[in-house]
Design a protein around this motif. Structure first.
Motif, PDB file in Angstrom:
ATOM      1  N   GLU A   1       1.146 -69.155  39.283  1.00  0.00           N
ATOM      2  CA  GLU A   1       0.220 -69.865  38.396  1.00  0.00           C
ATOM      3  C   GLU A   1      -1.199 -69.954  38.926  1.00  0.00           C
ATOM      4  OE1 GLU A   1       1.193 -72.966  36.001  1.00  0.00           O
ATOM      5  OE2 GLU A   1       3.029 -72.008  35.321  1.00  0.00           O
ATOM      6  N   ARG A   2      -1.406 -69.599  40.186  1.00  0.00           N
ATOM      7  CA  ARG A   2      -2.776 -69.589  40.726  1.00  0.00           C
ATOM      8  C   ARG A   2      -3.564 -68.407  40.192  1.00  0.00           C
ATOM      9  NH1 ARG A   2      -1.051 -69.499  46.844  1.00  0.00           N
ATOM     10  NH2 ARG A   2       0.350 -68.049  45.805  1.00  0.00           N
ATOM     11  N   ARG A   3      -2.860 -67.393  39.739  1.00  0.00           N
ATOM     12  CA  ARG A   3      -3.515 -66.172  39.260  1.00  0.00           C
ATOM     13  C   ARG A   3      -3.696 -66.225  37.746  1.00  0.00           C
ATOM     14  NH1 ARG A   3      -1.605 -60.793  41.635  1.00  0.00           N
ATOM     15  NH2 ARG A   3      -0.521 -60.683  39.652  1.00  0.00           N
ATOM     16  N   VAL A   4      -4.859 -65.752  37.299  1.00  0.00           N
ATOM     17  CA  VAL A   4      -5.140 -65.647  35.872  1.00  0.00           C
ATOM     18  C   VAL A   4      -5.096 -64.167  35.503  1.00  0.00           C
ATOM     19  CG1 VAL A   4      -6.851 -66.040  34.063  1.00  0.00           C
ATOM     20  CG2 VAL A   4      -6.547 -67.734  35.884  1.00  0.00           C
ATOM     21  N   LEU A   5      -4.318 -63.861  34.471  1.00  0.00           N
ATOM     22  CA  LEU A   5      -4.199 -62.482  33.998  1.00  0.00           C
ATOM     23  C   LEU A   5      -5.091 -62.290  32.777  1.00  0.00           C
ATOM     24  CD1 LEU A   5      -0.333 -62.015  34.216  1.00  0.00           C
ATOM     25  CD2 LEU A   5      -2.067 -61.193  35.818  1.00  0.00           C
ATOM     26  N   ILE A   6      -5.743 -61.146  32.743  1.00  0.00           N
ATOM     27  CA  ILE A   6      -6.638 -60.812  31.640  1.00  0.00           C
ATOM     28  C   ILE A   6      -6.050 -59.631  30.877  1.00  0.00           C
ATOM     29  CG2 ILE A   6      -9.001 -60.209  30.978  1.00  0.00           C
ATOM     30  CD1 ILE A   6      -8.720 -62.861  32.633  1.00  0.00           C
ATOM     31  N   THR A   7      -5.926 -59.801  29.586  1.00  0.00           N
ATOM     32  CA  THR A   7      -5.455 -58.723  28.712  1.00  0.00           C
ATOM     33  C   THR A   7      -6.421 -58.583  27.546  1.00  0.00           C
ATOM     34  OG1 THR A   7      -4.052 -60.272  27.493  1.00  0.00           O
ATOM     35  CG2 THR A   7      -3.000 -59.005  29.245  1.00  0.00           C
ATOM     36  N   LEU A   8      -6.472 -57.417  26.983  1.00  0.00           N
ATOM     37  CA  LEU A   8      -7.289 -57.188  25.797  1.00  0.00           C
ATOM     38  C   LEU A   8      -6.539 -57.654  24.558  1.00  0.00           C
ATOM     39  CD1 LEU A   8      -8.643 -53.610  26.522  1.00  0.00           C
ATOM     40  CD2 LEU A   8      -9.979 -55.715  26.437  1.00  0.00           C
ATOM     41  N   THR A   9      -7.267 -58.216  23.614  1.00  0.00           N
ATOM     42  CA  THR A   9      -6.702 -58.519  22.308  1.00  0.00           C
ATOM     43  C   THR A   9      -6.733 -57.243  21.476  1.00  0.00           C
ATOM     44  OG1 THR A   9      -8.853 -59.064  21.404  1.00  0.00           O
ATOM     45  CG2 THR A   9      -7.592 -60.897  22.410  1.00  0.00           C
TER      46      THR A   9
ATOM     47  N   GLU B   1      -2.121 -52.163  32.472  1.00  0.00           N
ATOM     48  CA  GLU B   1      -1.428 -53.450  32.431  1.00  0.00           C
ATOM     49  C   GLU B   1      -2.443 -54.565  32.648  1.00  0.00           C
ATOM     50  OE1 GLU B   1       0.059 -53.349  37.067  1.00  0.00           O
ATOM     51  OE2 GLU B   1       1.300 -52.468  35.506  1.00  0.00           O
ATOM     52  N   PRO B   2      -2.039 -55.817  32.409  1.00  0.00           N
ATOM     53  CA  PRO B   2      -2.984 -56.926  32.624  1.00  0.00           C
ATOM     54  C   PRO B   2      -3.545 -56.913  34.052  1.00  0.00           C
ATOM     55  CG  PRO B   2      -1.011 -57.714  31.517  1.00  0.00           C
ATOM     56  CD  PRO B   2      -0.743 -56.286  31.924  1.00  0.00           C
ATOM     57  N   LEU B   3      -4.788 -57.347  34.170  1.00  0.00           N
ATOM     58  CA  LEU B   3      -5.457 -57.412  35.464  1.00  0.00           C
ATOM     59  C   LEU B   3      -5.728 -58.863  35.830  1.00  0.00           C
ATOM     60  CD1 LEU B   3      -8.156 -54.618  35.011  1.00  0.00           C
ATOM     61  CD2 LEU B   3      -6.042 -54.478  36.323  1.00  0.00           C
ATOM     62  N   THR B   4      -5.739 -59.143  37.119  1.00  0.00           N
ATOM     63  CA  THR B   4      -6.136 -60.470  37.561  1.00  0.00           C
ATOM     64  C   THR B   4      -7.664 -60.530  37.617  1.00  0.00           C
ATOM     65  OG1 THR B   4      -6.202 -59.925  39.914  1.00  0.00           O
ATOM     66  CG2 THR B   4      -4.066 -60.673  39.012  1.00  0.00           C
ATOM     67  N   VAL B   5      -8.180 -61.741  37.671  1.00  0.00           N
ATOM     68  CA  VAL B   5      -9.621 -61.916  37.837  1.00  0.00           C
ATOM     69  C   VAL B   5     -10.061 -61.216  39.128  1.00  0.00           C
ATOM     70  CG1 VAL B   5     -11.461 -63.609  38.161  1.00  0.00           C
ATOM     71  CG2 VAL B   5      -9.642 -64.058  36.507  1.00  0.00           C
TER      72      VAL B   5
END
Length: 154
Positions: A94-102, A54-58
């Motif tokens: 909204e303080r958290r940034v989620l990273i997902t693969l394209t 699943e998406p990960l945070t920074v």
């Protein structure tokens, strides 16, 4: 020069042996990663993202790679610029940034799949030795990161 102090000779320093091995290892990866258009830190980040269901945070990525957000943020921005990852604000916080693969980031996994088997022979050791070294280096890292812990982990 006063008496010889073997404990201060460069070749007797574990830190220097680890440093030298790390630099040589990273250099060996260079040509293989250039084929993918990735740097070594970008490759490590992609490995973390490929493992994630699943998406990960920074912060999640930083914890896995032992990097702070100030180092990781430009790296993730570059992966986004390359079209390999997306950075979005977490709607729940909204303080958290989620990273997902394209899709391109996910597709790169298949292209990178041969890297370990191509690089491994360069180490000049067998698989059992590599696995032992990984365990021992992980123990060293844990000991240095958490100095209050004692004893070997099994």
């Amino acid at each position: 020069m006063a008496g010889r102090l073997p404990q201060l000779e460069l070749t007797n320093q574990l830190c220097f042996a680890l440093y030298s091995a790390s630099r040589a290892s990273i250099r060996a990866y260079g040509p293989l990663l250039a084929e993918l258009g990735l740097t070594y830190p970008q490759y490590l980040t992609m490995l973390v993202l490929w493992e994630a269901p699943e998406p990960l945070t920074v912060g999640d990525i930083g914890a896995r790679l032992h990097l702070d957000s100030g180092t990781l943020t430009p790296l993730l921005k570059r992966l986004e610029d390359l079209g390999l990852a997306d950075r979005t604000r977490d709607p729940a916080d909204e303080r958290r940034v989620l990273i997902t693969l394209t899709e391109a980031g996910q597709a790169m996994r298949a292209k990178a799949a041969g890297i370990p088997e191509r690089i491994f022979p360069r180490y000049g050791i067998d698989v059992a030795t590599a696995q032992r070294l990984i365990r021992e280096l992980t123990e060293i890292t844990d000991s240095l990161t958490h100095p209050g812990r004692t004893g070997r982990r099994r």
